[in-house]
Design a protein around this motif. Structure first.
Motif, PDB file in Angstrom:
ATOM      1  N   ASP A   1       0.870  -1.110  -0.056  1.00  0.00           N
ATOM      2  CA  ASP A   1      -0.198   0.124  -0.062  1.00  0.00           C
ATOM      3  C   ASP A   1       0.813   1.249  -0.026  1.00  0.00           C
ATOM      4  OD1 ASP A   1       0.870  -0.473   2.597  1.00  0.00           O
ATOM      5  OD2 ASP A   1      -1.241  -0.477   3.338  1.00  0.00           O
ATOM      6  N   THR A   2       2.013   1.383   0.784  1.00  0.00           N
ATOM      7  CA  THR A   2       2.679   2.523   0.615  1.00  0.00           C
ATOM      8  C   THR A   2       3.209   2.841  -0.521  1.00  0.00           C
ATOM      9  OG1 THR A   2       3.205   2.165   3.188  1.00  0.00           O
ATOM     10  CG2 THR A   2       4.688   3.416   1.777  1.00  0.00           C
ATOM     11  N   VAL A   3       3.840   1.697  -1.371  1.00  0.00           N
ATOM     12  CA  VAL A   3       4.301   1.931  -2.616  1.00  0.00           C
ATOM     13  C   VAL A   3       3.415   2.495  -3.388  1.00  0.00           C
ATOM     14  CG1 VAL A   3       5.349   0.558  -4.613  1.00  0.00           C
ATOM     15  CG2 VAL A   3       5.909   0.101  -2.160  1.00  0.00           C
ATOM     16  N   ARG A   4       2.208   2.197  -3.486  1.00  0.00           N
ATOM     17  CA  ARG A   4       1.029   2.756  -4.368  1.00  0.00           C
ATOM     18  C   ARG A   4       0.760   3.809  -4.077  1.00  0.00           C
ATOM     19  NH1 ARG A   4      -0.839  -1.463  -7.817  1.00  0.00           N
ATOM     20  NH2 ARG A   4      -0.043  -3.582  -7.220  1.00  0.00           N
ATOM     21  N   ASN A   5       0.769   4.073  -2.787  1.00  0.00           N
ATOM     22  CA  ASN A   5       0.229   5.616  -2.461  1.00  0.00           C
ATOM     23  C   ASN A   5       1.342   6.558  -2.718  1.00  0.00           C
ATOM     24  OD1 ASN A   5      -2.335   4.344  -1.233  1.00  0.00           O
ATOM     25  ND2 ASN A   5      -1.622   4.387   0.795  1.00  0.00           N
ATOM     26  N   ALA A   6       2.521   6.118  -2.530  1.00  0.00           N
ATOM     27  CA  ALA A   6       3.504   7.006  -2.642  1.00  0.00           C
ATOM     28  C   ALA A   6       3.700   7.296  -4.236  1.00  0.00           C
ATOM     29  CB  ALA A   6       4.897   6.434  -2.089  1.00  0.00           C
ATOM     30  N   THR A   7       3.668   6.229  -4.961  1.00  0.00           N
ATOM     31  CA  THR A   7       3.748   6.631  -6.355  1.00  0.00           C
ATOM     32  C   THR A   7       2.595   7.563  -7.039  1.00  0.00           C
ATOM     33  OG1 THR A   7       4.830   4.275  -6.584  1.00  0.00           O
ATOM     34  CG2 THR A   7       3.972   5.324  -8.535  1.00  0.00           C
ATOM     35  N   ALA A   8       1.635   7.321  -6.392  1.00  0.00           N
ATOM     36  CA  ALA A   8       0.606   8.031  -6.884  1.00  0.00           C
ATOM     37  C   ALA A   8       0.785   9.485  -6.552  1.00  0.00           C
ATOM     38  CB  ALA A   8      -0.821   7.679  -6.252  1.00  0.00           C
ATOM     39  N   ALA A   9       1.516   9.911  -5.643  1.00  0.00           N
ATOM     40  CA  ALA A   9       1.933  11.075  -5.046  1.00  0.00           C
ATOM     41  C   ALA A   9       2.896  11.715  -6.040  1.00  0.00           C
ATOM     42  CB  ALA A   9       2.154  11.152  -3.679  1.00  0.00           C
ATOM     43  N   GLY A  10       3.641  10.862  -6.545  1.00  0.00           N
ATOM     44  CA  GLY A  10       4.766  11.283  -7.715  1.00  0.00           C
ATOM     45  C   GLY A  10       5.980  10.588  -7.332  1.00  0.00           C
ATOM     46  N   ILE A  11       6.201  10.063  -6.099  1.00  0.00           N
ATOM     47  CA  ILE A  11       7.390   9.257  -5.808  1.00  0.00           C
ATOM     48  C   ILE A  11       7.829   8.384  -7.070  1.00  0.00           C
ATOM     49  CG2 ILE A  11       8.680   7.991  -4.363  1.00  0.00           C
ATOM     50  CD1 ILE A  11       8.042  10.463  -3.128  1.00  0.00           C
ATOM     51  N   SER A  12       9.228   8.313  -7.343  1.00  0.00           N
ATOM     52  CA  SER A  12       9.721   7.851  -8.345  1.00  0.00           C
ATOM     53  C   SER A  12      10.803   6.629  -8.110  1.00  0.00           C
ATOM     54  CB  SER A  12      10.799   8.610  -9.304  1.00  0.00           C
ATOM     55  OG  SER A  12      11.863   9.535  -8.679  1.00  0.00           O
ATOM     56  N   ALA A  13      11.284   6.848  -6.736  1.00  0.00           N
ATOM     57  CA  ALA A  13      12.272   5.449  -6.323  1.00  0.00           C
ATOM     58  C   ALA A  13      12.122   5.593  -4.734  1.00  0.00           C
ATOM     59  CB  ALA A  13      13.513   6.157  -6.633  1.00  0.00           C
ATOM     60  N   PHE A  14      12.210   4.254  -4.333  1.00  0.00           N
ATOM     61  CA  PHE A  14      12.106   3.876  -2.819  1.00  0.00           C
ATOM     62  C   PHE A  14      13.408   3.326  -2.465  1.00  0.00           C
ATOM     63  CE2 PHE A  14       8.115   3.849  -4.844  1.00  0.00           C
ATOM     64  CZ  PHE A  14       7.074   4.327  -3.820  1.00  0.00           C
ATOM     65  N   VAL A  15      13.855   3.551  -1.393  1.00  0.00           N
ATOM     66  CA  VAL A  15      14.821   2.823  -0.790  1.00  0.00           C
ATOM     67  C   VAL A  15      14.328   2.268   0.852  1.00  0.00           C
ATOM     68  CG1 VAL A  15      15.959   4.616   0.530  1.00  0.00           C
ATOM     69  CG2 VAL A  15      17.198   2.500   0.246  1.00  0.00           C
ATOM     70  N   GLN A  16      14.369   0.633   1.001  1.00  0.00           N
ATOM     71  CA  GLN A  16      14.005   0.370   2.433  1.00  0.00           C
ATOM     72  C   GLN A  16      14.811  -0.932   2.803  1.00  0.00           C
ATOM     73  OE1 GLN A  16      11.540  -2.794   2.519  1.00  0.00           O
ATOM     74  NE2 GLN A  16      10.835  -2.629   0.438  1.00  0.00           N
ATOM     75  N   PRO A  17      14.583  -1.455   4.012  1.00  0.00           N
ATOM     76  CA  PRO A  17      15.470  -2.441   4.397  1.00  0.00           C
ATOM     77  C   PRO A  17      15.231  -3.795   3.692  1.00  0.00           C
ATOM     78  CG  PRO A  17      14.818  -1.278   6.053  1.00  0.00           C
ATOM     79  CD  PRO A  17      13.902  -0.900   4.927  1.00  0.00           C
ATOM     80  N   GLY A  18      13.976  -4.079   3.434  1.00  0.00           N
ATOM     81  CA  GLY A  18      13.554  -5.306   2.732  1.00  0.00           C
ATOM     82  C   GLY A  18      13.458  -6.171   4.124  1.00  0.00           C
ATOM     83  N   GLY A  19      12.815  -7.673   3.919  1.00  0.00           N
ATOM     84  CA  GLY A  19      12.860  -8.598   5.017  1.00  0.00           C
ATOM     85  C   GLY A  19      11.607  -8.878   5.419  1.00  0.00           C
ATOM     86  N   SER A  20      10.607  -8.138   4.757  1.00  0.00           N
ATOM     87  CA  SER A  20       9.158  -8.632   5.031  1.00  0.00           C
ATOM     88  C   SER A  20       8.931 -10.052   4.184  1.00  0.00           C
ATOM     89  CB  SER A  20       8.323  -7.883   4.447  1.00  0.00           C
ATOM     90  OG  SER A  20       6.916  -7.914   4.354  1.00  0.00           O
ATOM     91  N   LEU A  21       7.883 -10.823   4.682  1.00  0.00           N
ATOM     92  CA  LEU A  21       7.603 -12.014   4.037  1.00  0.00           C
ATOM     93  C   LEU A  21       6.637 -11.709   2.814  1.00  0.00           C
ATOM     94  CD1 LEU A  21       6.042 -14.218   6.737  1.00  0.00           C
ATOM     95  CD2 LEU A  21       8.260 -14.309   5.763  1.00  0.00           C
ATOM     96  N   ARG A  22       6.298 -10.486   2.509  1.00  0.00           N
ATOM     97  CA  ARG A  22       5.627  -9.835   1.221  1.00  0.00           C
ATOM     98  C   ARG A  22       6.329  -8.812   0.732  1.00  0.00           C
ATOM     99  NH1 ARG A  22      -0.789  -9.715   2.999  1.00  0.00           N
ATOM    100  NH2 ARG A  22      -0.692  -9.578   0.465  1.00  0.00           N
ATOM    101  N   ASP A  23       7.744  -8.804   0.786  1.00  0.00           N
ATOM    102  CA  ASP A  23       8.552  -8.081  -0.169  1.00  0.00           C
ATOM    103  C   ASP A  23       8.140  -8.095  -1.438  1.00  0.00           C
ATOM    104  OD1 ASP A  23      10.274  -6.898   1.888  1.00  0.00           O
ATOM    105  OD2 ASP A  23      11.800  -8.136   1.567  1.00  0.00           O
ATOM    106  N   GLY A  24       7.791  -9.384  -1.951  1.00  0.00           N
ATOM    107  CA  GLY A  24       7.544  -9.634  -3.286  1.00  0.00           C
ATOM    108  C   GLY A  24       6.417  -8.736  -3.893  1.00  0.00           C
ATOM    109  N   ASP A  25       5.408  -8.506  -2.876  1.00  0.00           N
ATOM    110  CA  ASP A  25       4.265  -7.833  -3.291  1.00  0.00           C
ATOM    111  C   ASP A  25       4.617  -6.212  -3.514  1.00  0.00           C
ATOM    112  OD1 ASP A  25       2.682  -9.749  -2.886  1.00  0.00           O
ATOM    113  OD2 ASP A  25       2.055  -9.169  -0.800  1.00  0.00           O
TER     114      ASP A  25
END
Length: 513
Positions: free
Chosen positions: A467-491
């Motif tokens: 959800d954060t990826v979709r909401n942020a992209t809709a606001a204009g964000i073009s790139a993300f950096v995060q630690p990873g490690g979630s079971l749902r990183d793939g999503d």
């Protein structure tokens, strides 16, 4: 019979002046050992060597000299106990009224580059702490001076009390003596614990740097202690009121953040309640500050400003345009200092070594405390960004990578859950301390507004959902950096690919609670 004083010091600062006053003004006889005796003799002062007084030579290369009944009997004898006095007379022991001792420089030795374990061991004082503790224990009758800074107050005490010391003065000296041996033993324990890889115990010892007006709130008492001659205790307060508890907490948060940025690129950070509200890099220091201020001008009012370069006249003028609590920088030019003086209530601190922070942090809990290594994981291009993983089809541009690095450095110093939106080396939105990551992202994106178009987003923890990826992209964000490690990183990665944006995983988390 003249009173007897034992002098045995490693640091000879002020020793000769004290000894001369004892002999010429207050009728003391002096006994001393080793280098202290040599210094007194060279100065023409009458002194009896400890070895001559005890009848026992110094042995083991000076390791054993004051450990003798004639020394410790004279210190520990209770003058109001007939049996103690009888023991002194029977053993030809004179009472010792004053003991002046400071310790081998263990702390300075181990702090020196290249100091070996052997060097450290040889600087562990044995006789000195024994003399200090014995004298402090018997402070009802004996005065112990363990630091050269006490000499003047001791002589003042004698001059105002007919050559005697009051019980209150001796008690204060005893307290300071036990505090000194506590700190000394703590330093030895910490050093040997690290050298031998043993961590069964940990002691924290500090000296009062300042009694604060109050703590976080007026009904809370507070004191500032320093554990070493470094950090904020060495800062130069150029102007302004004395520092408060909250000032010091905020200043340390500001120092930690600005320490991420080398002086080659002018950088300014503005913080409120330990969270950054505006951080920016610029072509000059004033350019960086104005960008940081504009990032969130409302929150910047009454803030803490940290600069990674010495304050010059241009940035000083800008700093005086609004109300600020504190300013800290590694230096300040004279012209800038004159400009800042117009805002005399603003606290201006100079701390040349902004990058030097504690190796460990401590947090108190009921019945104990938590100790951890400081979060000093490098985030620079050499050791940090080069190890990040691009997990999307779209790779970052060089400009995006630079902004992602900048946002990640700032995000590390935002209370979790933390989200930072940035572009062109300027924070545009900061979401701090929310109970869920979506809430932090919403705050940061709303703050950025239209400026989020083409910006990047950093998150201190993984995205549990997309959800954060979709909401942020809709606001204009073009790139993300995060630690990873979630079971749902793939999503989250799949969503980024669908939306044509970039995502990098650091495999390093920077929670700040």
């Amino acid at each position: 019979m003249p009173r007897l004083a034992l002098l045995s010091t490693s640091d000879k600062t002020g020793l000769l002046e004290l000894a001369r006053a004892l002999v010429e003004q207050y009728d003391f006889e002096l006994i001393s050992s080793g280098g202290t005796a040599k210094a007194l003799i060279a100065a023409g002062l009458p002194v009896t060597k400890v070895s001559d007084y005890t009848g026992s030579p110094e042995i083991l290369g000076g390791r054993v000299k004051t450990l003798h009944p004639k020394i410790h009997g004279g210190i520990l004898a209770r003058r109001d106990q007939p049996q103690d006095l009888a023991d002194l007379q029977a053993n030809n022991i004179r009472p010792i009224d004053l003991v002046v001792v400071n310790l081998y420089p263990f702390e300075q030795t181990v702090a020196a580059p290249g100091a070996s374990l052997t060097d450290a061991i040889e600087q562990i004082d044995i006789g000195g702490p024994t003399l200090i503790r014995a004298s402090a224990k018997n402070h009802a009758h004996v005065t112990i001076l363990c630091d050269a800074t006490q000499y003047e107050s001791y002589l003042t005490e004698l001059s105002t009390n007919a050559g005697q010391t009051s019980p209150e003065f001796r008690a204060a000296c005893a307290y300071r003596a036990f505090s000194r041996t506590l700190a000394y033993d703590r330093a030895i324990s910490a050093y040997l614990g690290e050298a031998f890889e043993l961590q069964d115990s940990f002691a924290l010892v500090g000296q009062v740097a300042q009694t604060l007006r109050y703590g976080e709130n007026p009904h809370q008492s507070a004191t500032w202690y320093q554990t070493e001659a470094a950090g904020w205790s060495t800062a130069d307060l150029l102007q302004g009121k004395e520092l408060s508890y909250n000032n010091l907490v905020d200043l340390e948060a500001a120092r930690r953040l600005i320490a991420e940025f080398a002086q080659d690129t002018p950088t300014a950070a503005i913080l409120k309640h330990t969270n950054p509200c505006g951080v920016a890099q610029g072509s000059s220091l004033v350019d960086a500050y104005r960008k940081a201020f504009a990032a969130d001008a409302t929150s910047a009012f009454g803030g803490i400003v940290a600069l990674n370069r010495p304050i010059d006249a241009s940035v000083a003028e800008a700093l005086t345009e609004t109300f600020l609590e504190c300013i800290v920088a590694p230096g300040c030019e004279p012209e800038a200092q004159a400009i800042l003086a117009k805002k005399s209530k603003v606290r201006v601190l100079i701390l040349p070594e902004l990058q030097q922070g504690p190796a460990q942090t401590v947090k108190v809990i009921a019945g104990g405390f938590l100790l951890q290594a400081s979060d000093e994981q490098s985030t620079d291009l050499q050791a940090g960004v080069a190890n990040w993983r691009v997990v999307t089809q779209q790779a970052p541009t060089s400009a995006q990578l630079s902004d992602l690095e900048f946002a990640w450095k700032v995000c590390k110093h935002v209370k979790s859950n933390a989200i930072v939106v940035a572009r062109d080396g300027v924070t545009l939105g900061v979401g701090a301390g929310q109970m869920n990551r979506v809430g932090s992202a919403k705050i940061a994106l709303e703050q950025a507004g239209e400026r989020a178009q083409g910006a990047v987003l950093a998150s201190d923890g993984f995205f549990p959902f997309d959800d954060t990826v979709r909401n942020a992209t809709a606001a204009g964000i073009s790139a993300f950096v995060q630690p990873g490690g979630s079971l749902r990183d793939g999503d989250s990665i799949k969503a980024a690919d669908e939306l044509g944006v970039t995502m990098l995983l650091t495999d390093v988390r920077h929670f700040l609670h």
